[in-house]
Design an enzyme around this catalytic site. Structure first.
Site, mmCIF file in Angstrom:
data_model
loop_
_atom_site.group_PDB
_atom_site.id
_atom_site.type_symbol
_atom_site.label_atom_id
_atom_site.label_comp_id
_atom_site.label_asym_id
_atom_site.label_seq_id
_atom_site.Cartn_x
_atom_site.Cartn_y
_atom_site.Cartn_z
ATOM 1 C CB CYS A 70 -0.709 0.224 0.984
ATOM 2 S SG CYS A 70 -0.240 -0.023 2.709
ATOM 3 C CG ASP A 270 -8.218 2.483 1.098
ATOM 4 O OD1 ASP A 270 -7.188 2.262 0.972
ATOM 5 O OD2 ASP A 270 -8.927 1.870 1.921
ATOM 6 C CG HIS A 272 -6.119 -0.601 1.896
ATOM 7 N ND1 HIS A 272 -5.182 0.657 2.292
ATOM 8 C CD2 HIS A 272 -4.521 -1.144 2.948
ATOM 9 C CE1 HIS A 272 -4.221 1.223 2.725
ATOM 10 N NE2 HIS A 272 -3.986 -0.248 2.962
#
Length: 388
Positions: A70, A270, A272
């Site tokens: 990430c 994000d 993820h």
């Protein structure tokens, strides 16, 4: 409440860098027009997430970065935004199913999950070995900054000067020296000088101003276990600067790319989400639908942010950097305040001499050129890893 998309809004502004030039000010944040502008701005950024089913890293390594990549993806997003600013301008917007400029596809191909792409997950993970990180191990923001600095040495198309500050100190003299010097492989001009045993061209051909575009990354620790509230206002001021690329950071073992703020909440992309590997088409373009976030961005309270962060700034011209220095002195380094970092004119006398990074002498390209990074680069201190 006043909201300015990418402008120097005060107080409760949605703030970042992109529309600084337009000065567009919108009111009543619930209005449809505001939401449309916000979504358009978020959508314009390249969004890099976990991927699966790419070729194994190093030939035998992982074929997905889910669970560990990430922060690498966030570093890719910050760098991609710098390249968009360089080639397409801050006001460029992406529109779904529309033909995009050739430079856009060339930028995107720099980040595809292939070992021969300059800023791929393969290159970043393998370059991280030289920073003491095993392939598949989680990175912190400073480690990613060091990796980007080293990979940029192999990127002759963009020819970025990447400066990563040390000891919370940005040295103006060192940055100007680096940005005004071009490695010989990037120019054919005969006027060059030798410094510290390395020949440098002091009149960068290909850069009309004699200035290589600067990616400035400032790794910081703004507290011990959580952000010290005294830094919040200065941290928010950084997003207001027209040079801002946002910040890398997050929560323990979860990295996000922060691109603005609304009141006391940060707005972020994000990484993820696990998507399937996408390669370039035969005609050289890329199916880019999965590289743009087409949903409302996420938000989190600033005080919930892990104190280890890295600020990013882009200065295409020397005038931009001079302007950034002035804004830092005025808005960030205010007297009687606890300062996030230092900005100094001269190289500190007690530091080792500043040597602009140079491309190692190698004869291969692609992932092969960084398989032995321990022999190419000196290991740099890694102090910022997010708390476990």
């Amino acid at each position: 409440m006043e909201w300015r998309p990418w402008s120097g809004a005060g107080g409760d502004g949605w703030v970042g860098e992109r529309a600084q030039a337009s000065g567009d000010t919108l009111r009543n944040p619930g209005e449809k027009r505001e939401k449309s502008k916000l979504l358009s701005d978020v959508c314009a950024r390249l969004w890099f997430t976990y991927r699966r089913k790419f070729s194994p890293i190093g030939g035998t390594g992982p074929s997905s970065d889910t669970g560990w990549g990430c922060m690498l993806r966030c570093g890719q997003m910050m760098l991609a935004q710098a390249l968009i600013c360089k080639h397409l301008g801050r006001d460029w917007c992406w529109e779904k199913n529309q033909e995009q400029p050739e430079e856009y596809h060339q930028i995107l191909k720099c980040f595809l999950d292939r070992k021969d792409c300059c800023y791929s997950i393969h290159q970043m993970a393998q370059m991280g070995v030289g920073e003491g990180k095993s392939i598949g191990e989680w990175f912190g923001p400073n480690t990613v900054a060091q990796v980007l600095k080293k990979l940029a040495l192999f990127d002759e198309w963009n020819s970025l000067a990447v400066y990563v500050s040390m000891d919370n100190t940005v040295v103006i003299e060192d940055i100007k020296k680096m940005c005004h010097m071009c490695p010989p492989n990037l120019t054919h001009d005969s006027s060059s000088s030798s410094w510290n045993g390395v020949s440098w061209n002091t009149d960068c051909s290909g850069h009309a101003s004699g200035w290589r575009p600067l990616l400035l990354i400032v790794p910081l620790r703004l507290g011990i276990n959580q952000i010290n509230p005294v830094y919040v206002d200065a941290f928010k001021e950084c997003f207001k600067m027209p040079h801002s690329l946002g910040a890398l950071g997050g929560k323990p073992n979860s990295a996000y790319y922060f691109i603005g703020f609304l009141g006391d909440e940060l707005i972020y992309l994000d990484p993820h989400t696990t998507q399937t590997f996408v390669d370039s088409e035969e005609n050289g373009t890329v199916d880019d639908q999965s590289f743009h976030c087409q949903q409302s961005p996420h938000r989190m309270k600033i005080l919930n942010l892990d104190p280890s962060v890295a600020l990013g700034f882009f200065c295409k011209e020397e005038e931009d950097f001079d302007n950034w220095c002035g804004l830092v002195q005025k808005e960030i380094l205010k007297p009687q305040s606890l300062q996030m970092f230092e900005l100094v004119q001269k190289h500190p006398a007690h530091w080792p001499p500043f040597i602009p990074p140079t491309k190692p002498e190698v004869t291969t390209t692609g992932a092969e050129l960084i398989e032995s990074t321990n022999n190419l680069f000196e290991l740099e201190e890694d102090f910022e890893i997010l708390s476990m």
